[in-house]
Motif scaffolding. Structure first.
Motif, mmCIF file in Angstrom:
data_model
loop_
_atom_site.group_PDB
_atom_site.id
_atom_site.type_symbol
_atom_site.label_atom_id
_atom_site.label_comp_id
_atom_site.label_asym_id
_atom_site.label_seq_id
_atom_site.Cartn_x
_atom_site.Cartn_y
_atom_site.Cartn_z
ATOM 1 N N GLY A 80 -16.483 -28.293 -10.907
ATOM 2 C CA GLY A 80 -15.957 -28.302 -12.253
ATOM 3 C C GLY A 80 -15.034 -29.489 -12.439
ATOM 4 O O GLY A 80 -14.848 -30.307 -11.537
ATOM 5 N N PRO A 81 -14.425 -29.608 -13.592
ATOM 6 C CA PRO A 81 -13.540 -30.745 -13.863
ATOM 7 C C PRO A 81 -12.279 -30.690 -13.013
ATOM 8 O O PRO A 81 -11.828 -29.615 -12.606
ATOM 9 N N VAL A 82 -11.717 -31.874 -12.727
ATOM 10 C CA VAL A 82 -10.435 -31.932 -12.043
ATOM 11 C C VAL A 82 -9.381 -31.292 -12.948
ATOM 12 O O VAL A 82 -9.382 -31.533 -14.163
ATOM 13 N N PRO A 83 -8.513 -30.446 -12.413
ATOM 14 C CA PRO A 83 -7.504 -29.791 -13.256
ATOM 15 C C PRO A 83 -6.731 -30.791 -14.105
ATOM 16 O O PRO A 83 -6.390 -31.881 -13.644
ATOM 17 N N SER A 84 -6.447 -30.410 -15.341
ATOM 18 C CA SER A 84 -5.778 -31.324 -16.273
ATOM 19 C C SER A 84 -4.406 -31.735 -15.772
ATOM 20 O O SER A 84 -3.958 -32.858 -16.029
ATOM 21 N N GLU A 85 -3.720 -30.846 -15.045
ATOM 22 C CA GLU A 85 -2.392 -31.202 -14.552
ATOM 23 C C GLU A 85 -2.455 -32.274 -13.466
ATOM 24 O O GLU A 85 -1.453 -32.930 -13.160
ATOM 25 N N VAL A 86 -3.639 -32.476 -12.863
ATOM 26 C CA VAL A 86 -3.827 -33.558 -11.903
ATOM 27 C C VAL A 86 -4.261 -34.824 -12.624
ATOM 28 O O VAL A 86 -3.624 -35.875 -12.516
ATOM 29 N N ALA A 87 -5.353 -34.720 -13.380
ATOM 30 C CA ALA A 87 -5.879 -35.896 -14.073
ATOM 31 C C ALA A 87 -4.872 -36.438 -15.078
ATOM 32 O O ALA A 87 -4.727 -37.658 -15.245
ATOM 33 N N GLY A 88 -4.143 -35.554 -15.749
ATOM 34 C CA GLY A 88 -3.217 -35.982 -16.790
ATOM 35 C C GLY A 88 -1.962 -36.650 -16.282
ATOM 36 O O GLY A 88 -1.283 -37.353 -17.046
ATOM 37 N N THR A 89 -1.638 -36.460 -15.009
ATOM 38 C CA THR A 89 -0.421 -37.055 -14.453
ATOM 39 C C THR A 89 -0.719 -38.201 -13.485
ATOM 40 O O THR A 89 0.177 -38.711 -12.825
ATOM 41 N N ALA A 90 -1.985 -38.618 -13.409
ATOM 42 C CA ALA A 90 -2.352 -39.692 -12.483
ATOM 43 C C ALA A 90 -1.682 -41.001 -12.889
ATOM 44 O O ALA A 90 -1.584 -41.326 -14.069
ATOM 45 N N ARG A 91 -1.228 -41.733 -11.898
ATOM 46 C CA ARG A 91 -0.675 -43.064 -12.127
ATOM 47 C C ARG A 91 -1.728 -44.103 -11.801
ATOM 48 O O ARG A 91 -2.433 -43.990 -10.803
ATOM 49 N N SER A 92 -1.841 -45.140 -12.641
ATOM 50 C CA SER A 92 -2.719 -46.269 -12.357
ATOM 51 C C SER A 92 -1.896 -47.415 -11.802
ATOM 52 O O SER A 92 -0.692 -47.518 -12.068
ATOM 53 N N ALA A 93 -2.535 -48.299 -11.051
ATOM 54 C CA ALA A 93 -1.813 -49.412 -10.433
ATOM 55 C C ALA A 93 -1.286 -50.398 -11.464
ATOM 56 O O ALA A 93 -0.433 -51.232 -11.133
ATOM 57 N N ASP A 94 -1.783 -50.335 -12.710
ATOM 58 C CA ASP A 94 -1.274 -51.236 -13.739
ATOM 59 C C ASP A 94 -0.286 -50.557 -14.690
ATOM 60 O O ASP A 94 0.093 -51.126 -15.706
ATOM 61 N N ASP A 95 0.161 -49.345 -14.360
ATOM 62 C CA ASP A 95 1.118 -48.635 -15.218
ATOM 63 C C ASP A 95 2.498 -49.285 -15.188
ATOM 64 O O ASP A 95 2.846 -50.002 -14.235
ATOM 65 N N ASP A 96 3.284 -48.996 -16.208
ATOM 66 C CA ASP A 96 4.677 -49.428 -16.284
ATOM 67 C C ASP A 96 5.430 -48.886 -15.068
ATOM 68 O O ASP A 96 5.423 -47.672 -14.835
ATOM 69 N N PRO A 97 6.088 -49.735 -14.272
ATOM 70 C CA PRO A 97 6.778 -49.248 -13.078
ATOM 71 C C PRO A 97 7.945 -48.305 -13.383
ATOM 72 O O PRO A 97 8.445 -47.626 -12.484
ATOM 73 N N CYS A 98 8.389 -48.265 -14.643
ATOM 74 C CA CYS A 98 9.496 -47.375 -15.007
ATOM 75 C C CYS A 98 9.005 -46.015 -15.510
ATOM 76 O O CYS A 98 9.824 -45.136 -15.806
ATOM 77 N N ALA A 99 7.694 -45.825 -15.632
ATOM 78 C CA ALA A 99 7.143 -44.583 -16.165
ATOM 79 C C ALA A 99 6.932 -43.549 -15.082
ATOM 80 O O ALA A 99 6.514 -43.873 -13.974
ATOM 81 N N ASN A 100 7.214 -42.277 -15.398
ATOM 82 C CA ASN A 100 6.883 -41.148 -14.520
ATOM 83 C C ASN A 100 7.389 -41.344 -13.097
ATOM 84 O O ASN A 100 6.666 -41.252 -12.140
ATOM 85 N N LEU A 101 8.692 -41.628 -12.990
ATOM 86 C CA LEU A 101 9.262 -41.990 -11.687
ATOM 87 C C LEU A 101 9.650 -40.805 -10.827
ATOM 88 O O LEU A 101 9.737 -40.935 -9.617
ATOM 89 N N SER A 102 9.939 -39.658 -11.416
ATOM 90 C CA SER A 102 10.495 -38.607 -10.570
ATOM 91 C C SER A 102 10.128 -37.232 -11.082
ATOM 92 O O SER A 102 10.160 -36.978 -12.284
ATOM 93 N N TYR A 103 9.761 -36.380 -10.143
ATOM 94 C CA TYR A 103 9.618 -34.972 -10.490
ATOM 95 C C TYR A 103 11.013 -34.373 -10.571
ATOM 96 O O TYR A 103 11.862 -34.604 -9.718
ATOM 97 N N GLY A 104 11.285 -33.556 -11.586
ATOM 98 C CA GLY A 104 12.600 -32.877 -11.686
ATOM 99 C C GLY A 104 13.622 -33.722 -12.393
ATOM 100 O O GLY A 104 13.452 -34.868 -12.721
#
Length: 493
Positions: free
Chosen positions: A469-493
């Motif tokens: 089945g599809p990869v869970p949305s909480e995994v696919a939706g939080t994936a980081r790409s190598a070209d993403d902004d380095p200041c985005a999504n830096l820390s859990y919590g």
């Protein structure tokens, strides 16, 4: 040893985006480095790999990247763990899809509770299996300075059902040298960070290590950045994984931006290979860099980073099911995070022949193979050639390898030949299968093949795995790409 939310310890065994070493080589492979780098690489003993391994998939490759934080050697002044026992607090499984245009690195938290299968000790004996053990404890089995990468590989294969094609171990010293070799890496810090955040047991805030915002780090400063855990987010290892993933992405981006000139690549590759311990399938600079060159077309946006679905279990981490198994099943089927079949793209879009399904019996009709004897056992190449011919393969030639002490059989394949090579690998249980920039398929048989029965048992058809089945949305939706902004999504919590 602390749990994810347990009482802090004075040990600062926080390795980093150790996978930087492998991913940098992935981005920057170059043939002219072979001779200079060949003497740098250590190889671990593959005799410790399980004899009960997952079958080779039809497409894609899996590379396990482990960080070692022993204080042995040049690591002693860089803040590794206590004593000379090799320890690991960082690991991820890099899945390179069959189209060689997509890759995803899946981080496995160090405190994850897993089952550890039997592992080989330095004295040659094997441990009993363990259940509910911390994932990073597998690397310390045997308490040797270089750790036990084979045990960690066995654990990952049992956990994921994926066959690990290669394992790479990188240490503190090499990581520090690599960041200096590229002239620093751009990172982002969500708040001011002080010495006390790196080591809360010092009893004082100490001096400012990092100011809030974007900045370039290298050497010891880069090591401190990826090790820091307390004082940012919820102070957990999960949050640190987020920042380590951002660091790896920024490192890849930096190397790509500098281009592939000798002045850039030589210091970087020299630093990387001096810090590596690898499996026999990557046991020389030419093998390592040839494999890297076969992957360099992967775009920054198509290089993804995720963490396996998890939840807290007291001071430890448990995998969330069925979400975690859905992720592993997707990788086994060579499906990207958005559900696309990367294997089909390789077969149709790149002109390669589609590989046979793993559920089919071994048939080599129309496939040409070169065979070499990597041992001093007389007639081994001829024996392998005869077996291949019985299954319909065409043997182009047999020869004697320049290396005569190869312990494990290695199967190399060129562009578009991944499926056929993995089909062939079913005739050589335990063989390493790796991509190369050179066309065709070549088998170099090792001592493992010499010790195997002369007439292997019939290859039965493996049961086909249901389409995941599809990869869970909480995994696919939080994936980081190598070209993403380095200041985005830096820390859990």
């Amino acid at each position: 040893m602390t749990g994810t939310r347990g009482k802090p310890t004075h040990r600062t065994r926080r390795v980093t985006s150790v996978g930087v070493a492998f991913l940098v080589l992935l981005a920057a492979g170059a043939g002219w480095l072979y001779l200079r780098l060949n003497g740098n690489i250590d190889v671990f003993d593959a005799d410790g790999l399980s004899r009960d391994r997952p079958g080779a998939g039809a497409s894609g490759q899996n590379v396990l990247v482990i960080g070692s934080d022993s204080r042995s050697g040049g690591n002693s002044g860089l803040g590794g763990g206590e004593g000379d026992v090799g320890r690991s607090d960082t690991a991820f499984l890099l899945h390179v899809y069959g189209d060689r245009e997509h890759a995803v690195a899946v981080s496995i938290p160090r405190d994850t509770l897993v089952d550890i299968p039997p592992c080989k000790l330095p004295d040659g004996s094997w441990t009993a299996p363990r259940t509910g053990a911390m994932f990073n404890s597998a690397f310390s089995v045997g308490e040797s300075a270089k750790g036990n990468p084979a045990c960690t590989q066995n654990t990952v294969e049992k956990l994921t059902g994926l066959r690990v094609d290669h394992t790479v171990v990188v240490d503190f010293e090499g990581f520090s040298a690599m960041t200096s070799a590229v002239g620093g890496v751009q990172v982002c810090v969500p708040k001011d960070v002080y010495e006390g955040d790196l080591n809360p047991n010092r009893g004082a805030r100490g001096e400012l290590l990092f100011h809030k915002g974007s900045q370039s780090v290298s050497g010891q400063k880069a090591l401190d950045y990826v090790r820091v855990r307390h004082g940012i987010g919820d102070g957990s290892d999960i949050g640190r994984i987020q920042r380590q993933q951002a660091f790896v992405a920024a490192m890849i981006k930096k190397v790509r931006s500098q281009g592939f000139s000798p002045g850039t690549l030589l210091p970087l590759a020299d630093a990387a290979t001096r810090s590596m311990t690898v499996d026999p399938g990557l046991g020389s600079a030419d093998k390592l860099l040839s494999f890297a060159m076969s992957l360099k077309k992967i775009d920054l946006h198509d290089t993804k980073f995720v963490t396996v679905p998890w939840r807290y279990a007291g001071n430890r981490v448990a995998l969330v099911q069925p979400e975690a198994d859905a992720l592993w099943a997707s990788l086994r089927a060579d499906r990207t995070l958005d559900g696309k079949n990367a294997e089909k793209k390789q077969a149709g879009g790149k002109g390669g022949k589609p590989g046979p399904s793993p559920s089919e019996p071994v048939s080599g009709a129309g496939v040409s193979v070169s065979v070499a004897n990597g041992t001093t056992v007389t007639g081994l190449a001829a024996r392998a050639a005869a077996s291949l011919k019985e299954h319909g393969f065409t043997v182009a030639d047999t020869s004697t390898s320049r290396t005569r002490d190869q312990r494990v059989t290695v199967i190399e394949f060129g562009p578009g030949e991944a499926g056929q090579a993995r089909n062939l690998a079913r005739l050589f249980p335990g063989a390493f299968v790796r991509g190369t920039a050179v066309k065709g398929i070549a088998v170099t048989v090792g001592h493992d093949y010499a010790e195997a029965p002369a007439t292997p048992p019939a290859i039965a058809a493996a049961p086909a795995e249901a389409t995941p089945g599809p990869v869970p949305s909480e995994v696919a939706g939080t994936a980081r790409s190598a070209d993403d902004d380095p200041c985005a999504n830096l820390s859990y919590g």
